[in-house]
Design a protein around this motif. Sequence first.
Motif, short mmCIF file in Angstrom:
data_model
loop_
_atom_site.label_atom_id
_atom_site.label_comp_id
_atom_site.label_asym_id
_atom_site.label_seq_id
_atom_site.Cartn_x
_atom_site.Cartn_y
_atom_site.Cartn_z
N UNK A 251 -40.33 -64.79 -26.61
CA UNK A 251 -38.45 -64.60 -27.60
C UNK A 251 -37.20 -63.47 -27.65
N UNK A 252 -37.42 -62.10 -27.33
CA UNK A 252 -37.43 -60.90 -26.77
C UNK A 252 -35.92 -61.46 -25.88
N UNK A 253 -36.71 -61.30 -24.58
CA UNK A 253 -36.35 -62.00 -23.64
C UNK A 253 -34.88 -62.94 -23.06
N UNK A 254 -35.23 -63.83 -24.03
CA UNK A 254 -34.82 -65.53 -23.58
C UNK A 254 -32.94 -64.98 -24.86
N UNK A 255 -33.11 -64.43 -26.27
CA UNK A 255 -32.12 -64.11 -26.68
C UNK A 255 -31.51 -63.17 -26.07
N UNK A 256 -32.02 -62.54 -25.48
CA UNK A 256 -31.12 -61.22 -24.96
C UNK A 256 -30.70 -61.51 -23.22
N UNK A 257 -31.03 -63.02 -22.90
CA UNK A 257 -30.01 -63.61 -22.01
C UNK A 257 -28.55 -63.82 -22.34
N UNK A 258 -28.64 -64.16 -23.60
CA UNK A 258 -27.23 -64.50 -24.65
C UNK A 258 -26.70 -63.55 -25.29
N UNK A 259 -27.03 -62.69 -25.54
CA UNK A 259 -27.10 -61.66 -26.15
C UNK A 259 -26.32 -59.87 -25.53
N UNK A 260 -27.12 -60.88 -24.37
CA UNK A 260 -26.61 -58.98 -23.95
C UNK A 260 -26.04 -58.90 -22.58
N UNK A 261 -25.27 -58.09 -22.06
CA UNK A 261 -24.33 -58.26 -21.16
C UNK A 261 -24.92 -56.51 -20.33
N UNK A 262 -25.70 -57.03 -18.86
CA UNK A 262 -25.96 -55.75 -18.09
C UNK A 262 -26.08 -56.33 -16.57
N UNK A 263 -26.19 -55.64 -15.90
CA UNK A 263 -26.04 -55.90 -13.94
C UNK A 263 -27.43 -55.96 -13.92
N UNK A 264 -27.20 -57.50 -12.93
CA UNK A 264 -28.04 -58.24 -12.23
C UNK A 264 -28.92 -57.69 -12.27
N UNK A 265 -29.29 -56.60 -11.51
CA UNK A 265 -30.87 -56.31 -11.34
C UNK A 265 -30.79 -55.89 -12.52
N UNK A 266 -31.08 -55.26 -13.52
CA UNK A 266 -31.40 -54.98 -14.97
C UNK A 266 -31.74 -55.99 -15.68
#
Length: 349
Positions: A251-266
């Motif tokens: 849940x944390x990862x899936x939602x984070x893909x849409x709500x966070x902005x960070x470098x590709x490796x991070x």
Amino acid sequence: MENFPIQPIIAILFSAAIAIRSFRRKSLDLSGAFAGFAVLTIHFGVGYRYGAMLLAFFLTSSKLTKFGEEKKRLVDADFKEASSCVHPPFTGLLNLLVCPQHWLLEASMVLKAELLDAAHLPKPEAGLNEFNKTLAYIDNILQHLTLAWKQVLFNSGISAVLALILWRLTGWQDKCLDSKESSLITSLIGGIIGHYSCCNGDTWSSELGILSDSQPRLITTFKPVRKGTNGGVTKTGLLAATAAGGVIGLTFVLIGFFTTKCASDVALKQLLVIPLSAVAGLCGSLIDSLLGATLQYSGFCSVRNKVVGKPGPTVRKISGISILDNNGVNLVSILLTSMLTSIACLYIF
């Protein structure tokens, strides 16, 4: 900070929709709907992922409460039929805040009835009996009222404090797990992940483990014990705890893909949250079981033919001593799991 006007509005609208839907379905009363609205707004306002994890925990726990009710009732003396107020260990912040109003209404009605009956006593012995019954009801009422608030404090306080600290540090911005950018923020996020992984892991383990056909074994001695014994574990329960933690991480990862902005490796590294939360769910369940087997009393009542949590003249001790209750065990296990997950995040991310 460009998200400032948007995220709170989305949090309010989304939380209001859930609260209204629950009220119309009579899952919550009016005061419960307002309480649920406030709690969800805070969580989604601080970060969408935190609100999503809360909902994942609450919804899956509610479903599992209703699963196998009849079988659970036969072996667990503390089992209560599932309702809109989900009792321990299903104590997400949302449903816990609803409980006090329910208990207060029910308790006041019982007390009123008992006091009216006690006012018209035909004979002394009957009066004494009614008086004792009234005292028993009053004691039961006080236990229910304090129980609800203890549930809120013990099971939801840690996550709420961590979320508020995050809000002070990040505002409305959702951050990735990245200790190079901020070790403090990373550790706080890890603590929240550990919190919900522990809660969900303990819930799934308890609810599915008790339905297992295999006999549980006491975690401290590995000797077979009766179902419902604090500290008893099964392979099914442990696997369920691991899966439950994984659900929180997913849940944390899936939602984070849409709500966070960070470098590709991070961003790619965030996938490690899933196995980490799975381990946290298992770890939380094991800690909870270890505490239950040692610091929480379990005994078998020959009259009720069930495992009970309090000693008595018809109760034969199985394990543990009466130091912690369910709330205390939950608090300690959540605290330890949150700390361990927080530290792990510093090394992994």
